[in-house]
Scaffold this motif. Structure first.
Motif, PDB file in Angstrom:
ATOM      1  N   LYS A  30      41.627   2.359   7.491  1.00  0.00           N
ATOM      2  CA  LYS A  30      40.978   3.299   8.403  1.00  0.00           C
ATOM      3  C   LYS A  30      41.408   4.737   8.105  1.00  0.00           C
ATOM      4  O   LYS A  30      40.589   5.660   8.104  1.00  0.00           O
ATOM      5  CB  LYS A  30      41.310   2.938   9.846  1.00  0.00           C
ATOM      6  N   LEU A  31      42.689   4.921   7.818  1.00  0.00           N
ATOM      7  CA  LEU A  31      43.215   6.265   7.573  1.00  0.00           C
ATOM      8  C   LEU A  31      42.656   6.881   6.288  1.00  0.00           C
ATOM      9  O   LEU A  31      42.548   8.098   6.174  1.00  0.00           O
ATOM     10  CB  LEU A  31      44.747   6.217   7.487  1.00  0.00           C
ATOM     11  N   THR A  32      42.321   6.026   5.322  1.00  0.00           N
ATOM     12  CA  THR A  32      41.849   6.521   4.021  1.00  0.00           C
ATOM     13  C   THR A  32      40.355   6.288   3.802  1.00  0.00           C
ATOM     14  O   THR A  32      39.850   6.522   2.697  1.00  0.00           O
ATOM     15  CB  THR A  32      42.627   5.832   2.877  1.00  0.00           C
ATOM     16  N   ALA A  33      39.637   5.840   4.821  1.00  0.00           N
ATOM     17  CA  ALA A  33      38.222   5.469   4.666  1.00  0.00           C
ATOM     18  C   ALA A  33      37.360   6.638   4.197  1.00  0.00           C
ATOM     19  O   ALA A  33      36.359   6.438   3.514  1.00  0.00           O
ATOM     20  CB  ALA A  33      37.684   4.915   5.983  1.00  0.00           C
ATOM     21  N   ASN A  34      37.741   7.852   4.553  1.00  0.00           N
ATOM     22  CA  ASN A  34      36.938   9.028   4.198  1.00  0.00           C
ATOM     23  C   ASN A  34      37.581   9.867   3.099  1.00  0.00           C
ATOM     24  O   ASN A  34      37.294  11.060   2.976  1.00  0.00           O
ATOM     25  CB  ASN A  34      36.711   9.893   5.438  1.00  0.00           C
ATOM     26  N   ALA A  35      38.449   9.232   2.284  1.00  0.00           N
ATOM     27  CA  ALA A  35      39.107   9.970   1.209  1.00  0.00           C
ATOM     28  C   ALA A  35      38.072  10.528   0.241  1.00  0.00           C
ATOM     29  O   ALA A  35      37.045   9.917  -0.030  1.00  0.00           O
ATOM     30  CB  ALA A  35      40.088   9.057   0.478  1.00  0.00           C
ATOM     31  N   GLY A  36      38.359  11.694  -0.281  1.00  0.00           N
ATOM     32  CA  GLY A  36      37.444  12.360  -1.190  1.00  0.00           C
ATOM     33  C   GLY A  36      36.630  13.426  -0.498  1.00  0.00           C
ATOM     34  O   GLY A  36      36.775  13.680   0.708  1.00  0.00           O
ATOM     35  N   ALA A  37      35.767  14.085  -1.259  1.00  0.00           N
ATOM     36  CA  ALA A  37      34.928  15.146  -0.703  1.00  0.00           C
ATOM     37  C   ALA A  37      33.996  14.577   0.359  1.00  0.00           C
ATOM     38  O   ALA A  37      33.330  13.560   0.139  1.00  0.00           O
ATOM     39  CB  ALA A  37      34.117  15.801  -1.821  1.00  0.00           C
ATOM     40  N   LEU A  38      33.952  15.221   1.510  1.00  0.00           N
ATOM     41  CA  LEU A  38      33.136  14.770   2.633  1.00  0.00           C
ATOM     42  C   LEU A  38      31.699  15.293   2.526  1.00  0.00           C
ATOM     43  O   LEU A  38      31.461  16.330   1.900  1.00  0.00           O
ATOM     44  CB  LEU A  38      33.759  15.248   3.944  1.00  0.00           C
ATOM     45  N   LYS A  39      30.800  14.582   3.159  1.00  0.00           N
ATOM     46  CA  LYS A  39      29.409  15.034   3.221  1.00  0.00           C
ATOM     47  C   LYS A  39      29.182  15.621   4.623  1.00  0.00           C
ATOM     48  O   LYS A  39      28.612  14.974   5.492  1.00  0.00           O
ATOM     49  CB  LYS A  39      28.471  13.871   2.930  1.00  0.00           C
ATOM     50  N   CYS A  40      29.652  16.825   4.809  1.00  0.00           N
ATOM     51  CA  CYS A  40      29.563  17.472   6.116  1.00  0.00           C
ATOM     52  C   CYS A  40      28.199  18.148   6.305  1.00  0.00           C
ATOM     53  O   CYS A  40      27.693  18.790   5.398  1.00  0.00           O
ATOM     54  CB  CYS A  40      30.680  18.515   6.260  1.00  0.00           C
ATOM     55  N   LYS A  41      27.678  18.004   7.503  1.00  0.00           N
ATOM     56  CA  LYS A  41      26.393  18.610   7.852  1.00  0.00           C
ATOM     57  C   LYS A  41      26.589  19.515   9.057  1.00  0.00           C
ATOM     58  O   LYS A  41      27.210  19.129  10.043  1.00  0.00           O
ATOM     59  CB  LYS A  41      25.370  17.519   8.175  1.00  0.00           C
ATOM     60  N   LYS A  42      26.093  20.731   8.962  1.00  0.00           N
ATOM     61  CA  LYS A  42      26.240  21.680  10.044  1.00  0.00           C
ATOM     62  C   LYS A  42      25.627  21.127  11.326  1.00  0.00           C
ATOM     63  O   LYS A  42      24.544  20.570  11.311  1.00  0.00           O
ATOM     64  CB  LYS A  42      25.596  23.020   9.686  1.00  0.00           C
ATOM     65  N   GLY A  43      26.348  21.282  12.425  1.00  0.00           N
ATOM     66  CA  GLY A  43      25.885  20.799  13.708  1.00  0.00           C
ATOM     67  C   GLY A  43      26.355  19.405  14.041  1.00  0.00           C
ATOM     68  O   GLY A  43      26.089  18.906  15.143  1.00  0.00           O
ATOM     69  N   PHE A  44      27.047  18.758  13.101  1.00  0.00           N
ATOM     70  CA  PHE A  44      27.569  17.411  13.307  1.00  0.00           C
ATOM     71  C   PHE A  44      29.034  17.378  12.917  1.00  0.00           C
ATOM     72  O   PHE A  44      29.478  18.116  12.036  1.00  0.00           O
ATOM     73  CB  PHE A  44      26.791  16.392  12.469  1.00  0.00           C
ATOM     74  N   ALA A  45      29.776  16.478  13.548  1.00  0.00           N
ATOM     75  CA  ALA A  45      31.129  16.236  13.082  1.00  0.00           C
ATOM     76  C   ALA A  45      31.074  15.676  11.673  1.00  0.00           C
ATOM     77  O   ALA A  45      30.134  14.956  11.315  1.00  0.00           O
ATOM     78  CB  ALA A  45      31.840  15.260  14.010  1.00  0.00           C
ATOM     79  N   CYS A  46      32.055  16.001  10.856  1.00  0.00           N
ATOM     80  CA  CYS A  46      32.045  15.543   9.462  1.00  0.00           C
ATOM     81  C   CYS A  46      32.305  14.041   9.379  1.00  0.00           C
ATOM     82  O   CYS A  46      33.124  13.513  10.102  1.00  0.00           O
ATOM     83  CB  CYS A  46      33.124  16.278   8.667  1.00  0.00           C
TER      84      CYS A  46
END
Length: 421
Positions: free
Chosen positions: A405-421
């Protein structure tokens, strides 16, 4: 049973990902596509859960500091307050101006064009560097940074490749976040600008993704690194106060080197935290390799390394806490550690300890005979402390069962403005 939602999402993601991958570079391993799709699915599901009122908190202290904020793009510099470990005081470009990279070219390395990444990183004042759109930046030679800079790729799909790639030399306070670095190759033997008032001749670079040389207060977070000619991250020549976190490492022989050489005793002051990373498939060795100093390796996920995970050669102190080590399927026994250039009678006197780690598929960790923990590491003597360092890595390990769970989002994130990353 796979839901209609998941099937539709996979179809959409493939339609978006494949053209972009083809447009940028050939795909060497189909597994890379699968992993990219899965990470995109996970990110989309997290956003959907947020919209439905579920909590996005994961227990990862870095991500929980900023990642749940749907207005992250309005307060980008809050990220600088979220680091943990030895690099926690890296300010990057906090309180500086926002610099928007609008041009992906790298045509003139002595007089870089305004709007390029090279022009941004050489400026003297603090800058928080962001990107106008998705872009692939193919460097001609190494990108030499100046102090007090943040490279923040959130909100864009940014790839850095080519010559170099990133050099952090004799400077301080750098944050690198949310970008992809790959296919870095040796380049140089030419003049390169390092500040508005200075350029000089550079020899041929090694081909590392990130080369930290004689620098302090460095934080590398949520970066995806792979397939470079030499290594992915090197920290040498007295570099210290570094945190490497939440990053994804794949497809590389020599992954991470900490320390110039065994004779370079100035590296005894090196302090590095390695936390919440996913060391994925296709990695062979040096995850990391340490010569001197103290390295705290906490809550990382090691997946099927080929030769060894952690290694050392000049009596470094290594505290491994809450890491998950998954050995390759085809080996009955796989050591995670490697004591280099020393007989057993010598390395038994070193300070290597595993605490709360999990070992799967026959993986195992060989500890030294000395006893250490996060508060009494032998490295921290009154003579080795300084006003710029703390007496511990300042991060407590979570239970190893939480590592996925702690490493599930490792690496560059796909962040979108207006939403939590």
């Amino acid at each position: 049973m796979t839901s209609y939602y998941s099937l539709s999402l996979i179809t959409i993601l493939f339609s978006l990902l494949i053209p972009n991958l083809i447009a940028t570079r050939p795909v060497k391993d189909p597994e890379i596509i699968v992993q990219a799709v899965q990470r995109s699915i996970n990110a989309s599901l997290i956003r959907r859960n947020l919209e439905e009122g579920s909590s996005c908190l994961t227990g990862n202290p870095i991500d929980d500091c900023w990642k749940c904020d749907s207005k992250w793009d309005k307060n980008r510099q809050k990220l600088a307050d979220c680091a943990v470990g030895f690099g926690k005081n890296a300010t990057g470009g906090k309180d500086g101006k926002i610099y928007v990279v609008t041009d992906s070219s790298d045509n003139d390395v002595v007089n870089p064009k305004n709007g390029t990444l090279r022009h941004a990183v050489i400026q003297d004042e603090p800058l928080w560097i962001i990107f106008e759109r998705d872009m692939v930046i193919k460097l001609k030679v190494e990108l030499i940074m100046n102090s007090y800079k943040t490279i923040d790729g959130r909100g864009a799909n940014v790839h850095i490749t080519g010559g170099g790639c990133i050099t952090i030399q004799s400077i301080t306070n750098i944050i690198i976040h949310g970008i992809n670095i790959h296919e870095c190759k040796p380049a140089g033997n030419t003049n390169v600008r390092s500040s508005p008032g200075h350029f000089g001749h550079r020899g041929i670079s090694d081909g590392d993704a990130v080369n930290i040389f004689g620098s302090k207060h460095i934080w590398v977070d949520h970066v995806t690194l792979s397939n470079c000619d030499d290594g992915l991250i090197d920290a040498v020549e007295g570099s210290s106060l570094i945190t490497i976190s939440n990053s994804l490492f794949t497809q590389q022989d020599k992954v991470m080197l900490l320390g110039h050489n065994d004779a370079y005793t100035a590296d005894k002051s090196m302090q590095v935290t390695i936390a919440f990373n996913h060391f994925g498939e296709g990695l062979t060795q040096r995850i990391p390799r340490i010569r001197h100093g103290y390295v705290h390796v906490v809550n990382n996920d090691y997946t099927k390394w080929k030769m060894y995970a952690m290694g050392g050669s000049a009596a470094p102190t290594i505290l491994s806490q809450g890491n998950r080590f998954l050995a390759p399927d085809d080996e009955k026994s796989k050591e995670a550690t490697k004591y280099e250039n020393a007989p057993k009678s010598e390395w038994q006197k070193w300070n290597w300890k595993s605490e709360g780690d999990e070992f799967l598929n026959g993986a195992f960790f060989t500890s030294s005979s000395r006893v250490i923990n996060s508060s009494n590491a032998a490295f921290f003597t009154s003579s080795s402390r300084s006003s710029s360092s703390s007496s511990a890595s300042d991060i407590s390990a979570k239970a190893v069962t939480l590592v996925p769970k702690l490493t599930a989002n490792a690496g560059a994130l796909k962040c979108k403005k207006g939403f939590a990353c």
